[in-house]
Design a protein around this motif. Sequence first.
Motif: not given
Ligand code: SAH
Length: 462
Positions: A298, A324, A326, A356
């Motif tokens: 990140r 957000d 995870i 998740m």
């Molecule tokens: N561009 C934005 C995020 C877009 S996707 C950023 O960088 O903040 C929206 C959200 O989906 C992300 O912030 C993340 O929390 C979730 N996400 C993305 N990929 C994921 C995955 N493989 N499994 C679970 N959640 C995911």
Amino acid sequence: MQENLPILEDLDTARLPHSECEGRSSVYLETYGCQMNVSDSEIVASVLRTAGFGLTHDPLQADVILINTCAIRENAEQRVRRRLEFFRARKRKHQPDLRIGVLGCMAERLRHKLLEQERLVDIVVGPDAYRDLPRLLRHVEKTGQSSVNVELSREETYADIAPVRYDSNGISAFVSIMRGCDNMCAFCVVPFTRGRERSRNAGTIVRECQDLFNAGYREVTLLGQNVNSYRDGPVDFATLVYRVSLLSSELRIRYSTSHPKDCSEALLEVHRERSNVCNFIHLPVQHGNSDVLGRMRRGYSSDEYRALIERARRICPGISLSTDIITGFCGETEAEHQDTLSLMADIEYDHAFMFMYSERPDTYAARKYDDDVPEHTKKRRLNEIIKLQNSISLKKNKEEVGFVRTVLVEGPSRRSETQFCGRTDTNKMVVFDRGSLQAGMYAQVRITGCTSATLFGDVVTL
Ligand code: SAH
Ligand code: SF4
Ligand code: F3S
């Protein structure tokens, strides 16, 4: 598909008894995923309308069904698949001429599967190929063969296309300012589905916002996967927000999504200086532990993120924050999970979207790490963070009770015709008696009660 169809005024007209579509080919468009996809569907609607296609809100009336898809998590893809299977069954049983198409983020990765192996769809179009849709649709119609364009572009921003805001409340609009993402977070499929990052010309953005204001809109949300890396020559994101904010003090400005690694002080200053730039930022943290953030790639540590939140609260007192998160990412230990809970308890977000971890093919995490946290542990951890966030959201909302807040009225509330709803500039939904208010007006509302998700209030007459 007939060529040169008369143009429908807009999609809303198709909500009437669909007389406009009678006897003509028409397209039904259904959207999944994030705000970018909603915004893209408005561009698709515009491309189709300009090319003379009819548009309908009723899938039963449609000759073509287009699903704008999301690939962010496994369950997002499954939902789309179920929907495609439903439409395919309909085609087989009742409407052999029905054409089914997949747009958006699933197109890239699954085109072979969807088209050839499973024969689920006739058309597959990626997010940078929407200008080609009319040609592809006509090709299918003429030849009966499937058609595909999933090419990603380094330039396409659809800057010159005026979106058809077919599902809008007429008050609040999305304005796409950039496309793609270069960040390559380890868990994320977006860089693969949407390609390289590119910014839209600033002049066209400001003009679109002005046009929206002139048409009665009172709120714009500037959209990109990482708005902080917006750049058009000398115009960076802070400058762009500032410019849009000068259009009218009556036009509220929001944006999404802001990446914590490059959220600038200049942007926070714009929030402070311009009262119409809403006192709210969505700043996805993803995790509370620095090792996990490192594995996620990140680009910031937990301490750096906390310092950013401190800076934001110092420069913009009272700023509302959402995030957000995870849970259950590769290798996440119980102690690392506790760090997410601690960070949430310390920061006290107003709102959070919590997920998740779902492994996505081709991502760095899928290639390098094991998806080794068992499903039941992921679920338990997710429930723990949801429970904590609900209690924090409730506490934050209770703190609002007694204050008078400026609310932009959006329209009837979901629960009752006699009640209206709208949001504070801190992005909290408020429900209140309609009185003589109209959508698009600013109302002063005294907050009298709340749940963890909604505020209730009385309009104050000045
Ligand atoms: N561009 C934005 C995020 C877009 S996707 C950023 O960088 O903040 C929206 C959200 O989906 C992300 O912030 C993340 O929390 C979730 N996400 C993305 N990929 C994921 C995955 N493989 N499994 C679970 N959640 C995911
Ligand atoms: Fe995905 Fe990261 Fe880009 Fe957001 S910044 S879209 S999480 S790669
Ligand atoms: Fe989904 Fe694509 Fe958005 S994967 S979250 S629709 S960018």
